[in-house]
Design a protein around this motif. Structure first.
Motif, short mmCIF file in Angstrom:
data_model
loop_
_atom_site.label_atom_id
_atom_site.label_comp_id
_atom_site.label_asym_id
_atom_site.label_seq_id
_atom_site.Cartn_x
_atom_site.Cartn_y
_atom_site.Cartn_z
N ALA A 55 0.80 -1.23 0.00
CA ALA A 55 0.00 0.00 0.00
C ALA A 55 0.83 1.28 0.00
O ALA A 55 0.40 2.29 0.50
CB ALA A 55 -0.99 0.00 1.16
N ARG A 56 2.05 1.22 -0.54
CA ARG A 56 2.91 2.40 -0.58
C ARG A 56 3.31 2.72 -2.01
O ARG A 56 3.42 1.84 -2.85
CB ARG A 56 4.17 2.16 0.24
N CYS A 57 3.55 4.00 -2.24
CA CYS A 57 4.07 4.42 -3.53
C CYS A 57 5.59 4.41 -3.45
O CYS A 57 6.15 3.91 -2.49
CB CYS A 57 3.53 5.80 -3.92
N GLY A 58 6.27 4.99 -4.41
CA GLY A 58 7.73 4.98 -4.44
C GLY A 58 8.40 6.07 -3.64
O GLY A 58 9.63 6.15 -3.61
N CYS A 59 7.64 6.95 -2.99
CA CYS A 59 8.23 8.04 -2.20
C CYS A 59 8.94 7.48 -0.97
O CYS A 59 8.51 6.48 -0.39
CB CYS A 59 7.15 9.02 -1.73
N THR A 60 10.01 8.17 -0.56
CA THR A 60 10.69 7.77 0.67
C THR A 60 9.80 8.13 1.86
O THR A 60 9.14 9.18 1.86
CB THR A 60 12.05 8.47 0.81
N PRO A 61 9.74 7.28 2.88
CA PRO A 61 8.88 7.57 4.03
C PRO A 61 9.33 8.83 4.76
O PRO A 61 10.52 9.13 4.83
CB PRO A 61 9.03 6.35 4.93
N GLN A 62 8.38 9.56 5.31
CA GLN A 62 8.66 10.77 6.06
C GLN A 62 9.09 10.46 7.48
O GLN A 62 9.65 11.30 8.16
CB GLN A 62 7.41 11.68 6.09
N VAL A 63 8.81 9.23 7.96
CA VAL A 63 9.12 8.81 9.32
C VAL A 63 10.07 7.62 9.25
O VAL A 63 9.90 6.74 8.41
CB VAL A 63 7.81 8.40 10.06
N THR A 64 11.06 7.57 10.14
CA THR A 64 11.98 6.43 10.19
C THR A 64 11.21 5.21 10.69
O THR A 64 10.47 5.30 11.67
CB THR A 64 13.17 6.73 11.11
N GLU A 65 11.40 4.08 10.01
CA GLU A 65 10.64 2.87 10.34
C GLU A 65 11.59 1.72 10.64
O GLU A 65 12.76 1.74 10.26
CB GLU A 65 9.74 2.48 9.17
N ARG A 66 11.04 0.72 11.29
CA ARG A 66 11.77 -0.50 11.57
C ARG A 66 10.81 -1.67 11.44
O ARG A 66 9.62 -1.54 11.76
CB ARG A 66 12.33 -0.45 12.99
N GLN A 67 11.32 -2.83 10.99
CA GLN A 67 10.47 -4.01 10.86
C GLN A 67 10.50 -4.81 12.15
O GLN A 67 11.57 -5.12 12.69
CB GLN A 67 10.94 -4.88 9.69
N CYS A 68 9.32 -5.13 12.65
CA CYS A 68 9.19 -5.90 13.89
C CYS A 68 9.66 -7.33 13.64
O CYS A 68 9.31 -7.95 12.63
CB CYS A 68 7.73 -5.89 14.35
N SER A 69 10.44 -7.88 14.57
CA SER A 69 10.96 -9.25 14.43
C SER A 69 9.90 -10.30 14.73
O SER A 69 10.08 -11.47 14.44
CB SER A 69 12.17 -9.45 15.34
N SER A 70 8.77 -9.88 15.28
CA SER A 70 7.71 -10.83 15.62
C SER A 70 6.59 -10.85 14.57
O SER A 70 6.23 -11.90 14.06
CB SER A 70 7.14 -10.48 16.99
N CYS A 71 6.04 -9.66 14.25
CA CYS A 71 4.92 -9.60 13.30
C CYS A 71 5.37 -9.23 11.89
O CYS A 71 4.57 -9.27 10.95
CB CYS A 71 3.85 -8.63 13.79
N PHE A 72 6.63 -8.82 11.71
CA PHE A 72 7.24 -8.47 10.42
C PHE A 72 6.58 -7.29 9.73
O PHE A 72 6.66 -7.13 8.52
CB PHE A 72 7.25 -9.68 9.47
N VAL A 73 5.93 -6.43 10.51
CA VAL A 73 5.30 -5.23 9.97
C VAL A 73 6.24 -4.06 10.18
O VAL A 73 6.89 -3.96 11.22
CB VAL A 73 3.94 -4.97 10.66
#
Length: 139
Positions: free
Chosen positions: A103-121
């Protein structure tokens, strides 16, 4: 109007030049319409375009095209690398439609994100306590 092949020039009524051929109309979000017969003539400083799907009156034989509707645009997601075809409006900044998988376009995210090691979101950093590899929802 963008033609799919060069339009042929010919005399029209013995005085003005006209162009005719086959073309597809490109809509504002990049989607191409069906294949059309087109005839373009100059008229008082403007160009007048007449487009029809079949039975073009300036042609002796003008069968209808096989296309039945608009065609989507093909993309490859820059985040999850999924190939997809979309009819959605493209983002005005990156000119890419939202991916149906992430559900994302090609723009760089405005907020720094990290992938959860449990739910992988991918969550914003605010969803993690300290240096925990698991988001607050999974902890």
């Amino acid at each position: 109007m963008r033609s799919t092949k060069a339009l042929d020039r010919q005399r029209c009524s013995g005085r003005d030049m006209a162009a005719e051929g086959r073309t597809k109309l490109r809509y504002r979000d990049g989607i191409l319409g069906i294949d059309l017969y087109a005839q373009i003539v100059p008229m008082d400083g403007y160009l007048l375009a007449v487009t029809v799907t079949d039975q073009a009156p300036w042609k002796a034989f003008a069968p209808s095209s096989r296309d039945t509707g608009p065609q989507g645009v093909d993309y490859t997601c820059e985040r999850c690398y999924e190939d997809f075809t979309s009819f959605a409006r493209a983002c005005p900044r990156c000119e890419s439609a939202p991916c149906p998988e992430c559900a994302r376009c090609g723009c760089t995210p405005q907020v720094t994100e990290r992938q959860c090691s449990s739910c992988f979101v991918l969550h914003p950093l605010a969803m993690y306590t300290g240096g925990s590899p698991r988001c607050d929802d999974c902890s």
